[in-house]
Structure formats: structure tokens, C-alpha cells
Design a protein around this motif. Structure first.
Motif, PDB file in Angstrom:
ATOM      1  N   THR A  84     132.074 -44.245   8.175  1.00  0.00           N
ATOM      2  CA  THR A  84     131.065 -43.452   7.633  1.00  0.00           C
ATOM      3  C   THR A  84     129.742 -43.091   8.328  1.00  0.00           C
ATOM      4  OG1 THR A  84     129.932 -45.170   6.343  1.00  0.00           O
ATOM      5  CG2 THR A  84     131.751 -44.464   5.163  1.00  0.00           C
ATOM      6  N   GLN A  85     130.129 -42.721   9.727  1.00  0.00           N
ATOM      7  CA  GLN A  85     129.046 -42.456  10.335  1.00  0.00           C
ATOM      8  C   GLN A  85     128.979 -41.095  10.681  1.00  0.00           C
ATOM      9  OE1 GLN A  85     129.752 -44.530  14.343  1.00  0.00           O
ATOM     10  NE2 GLN A  85     130.033 -46.626  13.288  1.00  0.00           N
ATOM     11  N   PHE A  86     127.924 -40.484  11.278  1.00  0.00           N
ATOM     12  CA  PHE A  86     127.719 -39.278  11.283  1.00  0.00           C
ATOM     13  C   PHE A  86     127.436 -38.993  12.933  1.00  0.00           C
ATOM     14  CE2 PHE A  86     124.840 -35.521  11.711  1.00  0.00           C
ATOM     15  CZ  PHE A  86     125.563 -34.455  11.221  1.00  0.00           C
ATOM     16  N   ASP A 128     125.397 -37.085  15.818  1.00  0.00           N
ATOM     17  CA  ASP A 128     124.303 -36.325  16.133  1.00  0.00           C
ATOM     18  C   ASP A 128     124.798 -34.979  16.996  1.00  0.00           C
ATOM     19  OD1 ASP A 128     121.996 -35.000  17.520  1.00  0.00           O
ATOM     20  OD2 ASP A 128     121.017 -36.637  16.603  1.00  0.00           O
ATOM     21  N   LEU A 150     124.960 -43.818   8.091  1.00  0.00           N
ATOM     22  CA  LEU A 150     124.408 -43.250   6.739  1.00  0.00           C
ATOM     23  C   LEU A 150     123.925 -44.176   5.907  1.00  0.00           C
ATOM     24  CD1 LEU A 150     127.329 -40.615   6.288  1.00  0.00           C
ATOM     25  CD2 LEU A 150     125.293 -40.364   7.537  1.00  0.00           C
ATOM     26  N   SER A 151     123.816 -45.552   5.949  1.00  0.00           N
ATOM     27  CA  SER A 151     123.239 -46.301   5.185  1.00  0.00           C
ATOM     28  C   SER A 151     122.939 -47.544   5.894  1.00  0.00           C
ATOM     29  CB  SER A 151     124.040 -46.602   3.865  1.00  0.00           C
ATOM     30  OG  SER A 151     125.226 -47.341   4.228  1.00  0.00           O
ATOM     31  N   GLY A 171     117.375 -44.631   3.127  1.00  0.00           N
ATOM     32  CA  GLY A 171     118.498 -43.517   3.777  1.00  0.00           C
ATOM     33  C   GLY A 171     118.039 -42.376   4.363  1.00  0.00           C
ATOM     34  N   ASN A 172     116.814 -41.838   3.848  1.00  0.00           N
ATOM     35  CA  ASN A 172     116.284 -40.917   4.390  1.00  0.00           C
ATOM     36  C   ASN A 172     115.631 -40.730   5.845  1.00  0.00           C
ATOM     37  OD1 ASN A 172     113.896 -42.097   3.209  1.00  0.00           O
ATOM     38  ND2 ASN A 172     112.807 -40.265   3.453  1.00  0.00           N
ATOM     39  N   LEU A 208     118.889 -40.369   9.158  1.00  0.00           N
ATOM     40  CA  LEU A 208     118.933 -39.087   9.949  1.00  0.00           C
ATOM     41  C   LEU A 208     117.843 -38.549  10.316  1.00  0.00           C
ATOM     42  CD1 LEU A 208     121.858 -37.778   7.699  1.00  0.00           C
ATOM     43  CD2 LEU A 208     122.103 -39.017   9.870  1.00  0.00           C
ATOM     44  N   GLN A 258     115.646 -35.530   8.609  1.00  0.00           N
ATOM     45  CA  GLN A 258     115.270 -35.601   7.165  1.00  0.00           C
ATOM     46  C   GLN A 258     114.163 -35.988   6.832  1.00  0.00           C
ATOM     47  OE1 GLN A 258     118.296 -37.849   5.112  1.00  0.00           O
ATOM     48  NE2 GLN A 258     119.862 -36.175   5.292  1.00  0.00           N
TER      49      GLN A 258
END
Length: 525
Positions: free
Chosen positions: A458-460, A462, A471-472, A478-479, A482, A485
Motif C-alpha cells: 500500500t505504498q505511494f 512520489d 500511507l500509514s 496520516g496527513n 505525503l 498534504q
């Protein structure tokens, strides 16, 4: 390299030395008698270093001769003629010989006896000799009887060069002669110059033995799993390696051999600005009798250290033996690491708080060594300045950066090490707009990294830097994971991020001879 004989002036100086390997109480008595410092209420010796409260990199040189002309990377290191070195050596030994008292420490750098370096340091000040006895590895009585120094460091803050006659840049100088195996340190009382000179010598010698020298801290958990923390001064190496539930191997300098990790030093040199018992209890509780407080403000009435006061410098320090650290691992040797963390204090507020790196990205960021020089660490730095310091320690790496990168790459692949990039700097905007990330959040991310708590499915990714972002993370909002955000203006973030990415790319052009897979592991734009 063939070992050079000790020049006659040094031999005569050592024959007339007053004190050799005094105990901490004896050195403290000498320092107090000489009015070099005062005792703080916690028992530490509090001293000031005068004009020089940080390293002076522009005054640091290697002697360029037949021994170093083809081995030192002169694109990153300054050279000076051997004639200048020999002239200053003669003058400095004459200066030291005329002192009523001088102090000698004989010991080692390197906890692994197979790779350790025998050193001796001749000091003008008793407090600096105490510093050496705290930071380096003390010999046993038997070892001292048979101690044969491979390198000698002469430190005389009271001896100032005359640039017009002596060929230096200023009154201060740090000159390393690898052929004569002597280091001259004059005109500056900042003790970090002694420590980093020995580190630099090891960074030259150990790769020839297949050992990877590292500017990093290290600790180990109860299951003997070792972690490394790379980073420049002020990024959190010492703070994060002094961790509850883990044994400290060392806070700053290590070697990685075929058998595992070992500390170069026998003590710690921790920044103390804004130090509190609540936030950094291991460091706070390690500062007692025998420790040194460097440029820390002390109350005249109560002798209580004021760790908030930065009027002298932001680069206030404490030097103390590993024996003072409650959770220290002694001897300071560990297994092969299974986790490496690169620490950066990003003053642009762009890099994410934590990223997971591929092996190729790990070497890219190791060679880049991006961070921000924090105020006080070097002379003239009064606010964070973005910089690239290859290998997270360019000032101390005399060989080609690719030499160290190839060694690290080999070790990472052999041991299948997980590598993370953690930003301990600014979020929500650059310095002056955003804020420095909460230490508690950084500790939580380090804990998650060490315990493999990130779900890699569950990675994003960049889109600018190509970094893999979780993501967590337990106990982290959590904000902030990333980075865009936490900025009020997404467009402003993207502009700053693209600008920083271009700086990365421009800097990496110096490594045109690096393998293609390393070059392609950088920003995607």
C-alpha cells in the motif's frame, strides 16, 4: 603505505611530556587548577572554546606529496605543501616544549582489535585531553605498556599561525600528513577537530582492508538485530540511536567488515542545544562527572547548565564515555545490520518524513548526501542551508566517493538490508514557513522501520522523486506522510519539489562514472 618514522621534533616533545594517560579526576583537577573551565552542578566540566565553536573546514588540509597525490580525491579535499607542514610542525613542537604542562593520551580508535588504529594525542589543555580519554578507546595497563602509536595528533589552541609567513588561510589550521602520520591542530580549541581528524584517517586506511567506514550511529535490539543511522551533524544520529529498549553501539563513527559492525570510538559527542530529560533521557542522564560540556551556558550562582541558551552557539556539545550510557553495548560491536536509515534535515520542507528505498535508490541518496547544514555546526552558519555532502560526511572522506559507495552497495546486497530515508527537518513549508517535524513522530517512524511495520503493498510512489511512501504509520498522523498534504499551497509545494529535484540532478552529474542503475535511481523529472 609505508610507515614513516616519527620526526625528531616530535620524539623530543614526547620525551619531555608531563602527563600521560591521567585519570578523569586527575585531568579535571588540572583543568580547574589551570582555570580552563568550571564544574557544573551535575559534575561535568564546563568549558568554552572561544572564537571557534564549530569545525573550520576551510582551514583543513592534507599534505600533498608522493604518498597522496594519486590517492586523495582533490576535488573535495584541500592540499598544502609538505614544506608548510614541516615548518609548522617545528614551530608547534617548540611551542609545546615551552609549556609548563602538557598532556598525552595513548589509546585506540576501533573497537574491533583487528582493525583498530593506535593513536596518541598531545594536548596543550587538560580538558581536551579529558575529551580524548572520553571519546577514544582507553588501553588496558598491559596495552599501554606496549602501545606503539601509528598516528600522532598535536593540538595546541594557543599556537596561532601567521598566514603571511606560514602559508595557511588563517590563524587556525588542521593539517593531516599521511606520510609522516601526524596531524597538526592549532589556533582552534574546538575539540571536534581532534575527533574528526582521527575519523578521516580511518576513512583513508580502512577501505584498503575491505572495511566500509561510515559516518553513522548504530544500535542493536534484544534479538541482536543491528540498525545504522547515517547523517550529518544535527540530523538526529545521536538522539535516535539513544533509544529505549535498544543497546547503543555508538553515536557517530563505525566500520562495517565482513563480520559485522564496530564502533570507532569509546564515547559520544552529543549536541545539547534544547536538551531535556523528557525528550532525550539517555543523553541527559549520561552527562555527569568526567563528562565535558562544551560552550554550554552555566549559571554563575547554581552552576546549572542552561541547554536552551544559544547565545554562544547553537552547536553546544557534551562529550562522555560509553561507560556513562546506561544502555551501551560494550564492547561496542554488532552483527550485520538488517536496517539502514538515512537521516536528512530538509530545510526546503519537501522530502517526505519517511521513504522506503530500493538498493539503487539507497546508493543514489548515499552519494547525494542531501541535508541542511544547521546553525553553529560550522563557522558562519547562522540558519539552515541546503547542501549535498556525499556519503553523508564529505568533509571526512578523503578517497573517491565511488570507493565508499561500492563498499556499501556490496554490503547491502550481501545482507539484504532494508534502507529508509527519514526527513528530520521541516514539513508544511520551508524553513521560516513550515515547522520542524515532531521528534515523537520521527521516533515512531524509526520504530516502525526497525520492526518492519510498513505494508509494502500500500505504498505511494512520489511522482517527482520516485520514492516509495507508506500511507500509514503507527502513532503518526496520516496527513504528514505525503508531504504536499501538510502544505497550504499544493502548487507552491510542487514548485519547491521540482526545484529541489533539479538540484539533486545537477549535483549527481559529478558521478558520471557511476553505474547507470545508480544514476537512474534519482528524481524522475
Amino acid at each position: 603505505m609505508r610507515k614513516a618514522s616519527v620526526p625528531t621534533p616530535v620524539s623530543q616533545l614526547l620525551e619531555s611530556s608531563s602527563f600521560i594517560n591521567l585519570s578523569a579526576p586527575e585531568l579535571i583537577e588540572c583543568a580547574l587548577r589551570n582555570q580552563e573551565g568550571i564544574l557544573a552542578n551535575n559534575g561535568a566540566l564546563a568549558v568554552t572554546t572561544g572564537k571557534y565553536t564549530g569545525r573550520s573546514p576551510e582551514d583543513r588540509f592534507f599534505v600533498k606529496d608522493e604518498w597522496t597525490s594519486e590517492t586523495i580525491d582533490w576535488s573535495r579535499n584541500q592540499h598544502i605543501n609538505e614544506s608548510v607542514f614541516l615548518s609548522l610542525l617545528k614551530k608547534m613542537t617548540q611551542y609545546l616544549n615551552h609549556l609548563h604542562e602538557k598532556y598525552v593520551f595513548r589509546g585506540f580508535a576501533g573497537a574491533d582489535a583487528r582493525y583498530r588504529l593506535s593513536i596518541q594525542v598531545v594536548n596543550e589543555y587538560a580538558w581536551q585531553n579529558l575529551f580524548c580519554s572520553q571519546l577514544f578507546i582507553k588501553p588496558t595497563k598491559q596495552e599501554l605498556m606496549h602501545h606503539q602509536p601509528e598516528f600522532t595528533i598535536l593540538s595546541a589552541p594557543g599556537f596561532k599561525a601567521n598566514p603571511s609567513f606560514d602559508g595557511t588561510r588563517s590563524e587556525a589550521f588542521i593539517i593531516i600528513s599521511l606520510h609522516h602520520r601526524i596531524v597538526l591542530i592549532g589556533g582552534t580549541a574546538y575539540a571536534g577537530e581532534i575527533k574528526k581528524s582521527v575519523f578521516t584517517i580511518l576513512n583513508f586506511l580502512l577501505p584498503q582492508k575491505g572495511v566500509m567506514p561510515m559516518h553513522c550511529s548504530a544500535n542493536v535490539d534484544q534479538n541482536r538485530r543491528t540498525a545504522l543511522f547515517f547523517g550529518l551533524s544535527g540530523t538526529g544520529k545521536t538522539t535516535l540511536s539513544h533509544a529505549h529498549g535498544r543497546q547503543l553501539i555508538g553515536d557517530d563513527e563505525h566500520g562495517w567488515s565482513e563480520d559485522g559492525v564496530f564502533n570507532f570510538e569509546g564515547g559520544c559527542y552529543a549536541k545539547t542545544i534544547r536538551l531535556t530529560r523528557k525528550d532525550e533521557p539517555q543523553i541527559y542522564n549520561s552527562i555527569g562527572f568526567g563528562a565535558i560540556l562544551e560552550n554550554v551556558a552555566i549559571s554563575n550562582e547554581t552552576r546549572v547548565p542552561d541547554y536552551i541558551d544559544a547565545r554562544t552557539t547553537e552547536n553546544t556539545r557534551a562529550a562522555y564515555s560509553l561507560a556513562y550510557v546506561a544502555n551501551a553495548r560494550i564492547p561496542s560491536i554488532g552483527t550485520h545490520p538488517d536496517t539502514i536509515i538515512f537521516l536528512t534535515a530538509d530545510a526546503c520542507g519537501v522530502l517526505p518524513p519517511i521513504s522506503l528505498l530500493t538498493p539503487e535508490q539507497a546508493i543514489y541518496h548515499f552519494l547525494s548526501g542531501y541535508t541542511s547544514k544547521l546553525s553553529g555546526t560550522e563557522r558562519g552558519i547562522i540558519k539552515p542551508e541546503a547542501t549535498f555532502s556525499t556519503c553523508f560526511g564529505a568533509p571526512f572522506m578523503p578517497l573517491s566517493a565511488l570507493t565508499y559507495a561500492k563498499l556499501l552497495n556490496k554490503r547491502i546486497k550481501q545482507e539484504n538490508v532494508n534502507v529508509f530515508l527519514i526527513n528530520t527537518g521541516w514539513i508544511g513549508g520551508p524553513y521560516g514557513v513550515g515547522s520542524r517535524i515532531n521528534l515523537a513522530y520521527t521516533r515512531a517512524m524509526v520504530t516502525a522501520a526497525l520492526n518492519d511495520r510498513f505494508d509494502r503493498s500500500t505504498q505511494f510512489t512520489d511522482p517527482i522523486f520516485g520514492l516509495h511512501l507508506p500511507l500509514s504509520c503507527p502513532d503518526v498522523p496520516g496527513n504528514i506522510l505525503l508531504p504536499w498534504q501538510s502544505w497550504h499551497d499544493r502548487a507552491a509545494y510542487e514548485c519547491a519539489a521540482r526545484q529541489l529535484a533539479k538540484h539533486f540532478q545537477n549535483n549527481f552529474r559529478q558521478f558520471k562514472d557511476a553505474p547507470t542503475e545508480w544514476i537512474n535511481a534519482g528524481p524522475l523529472i
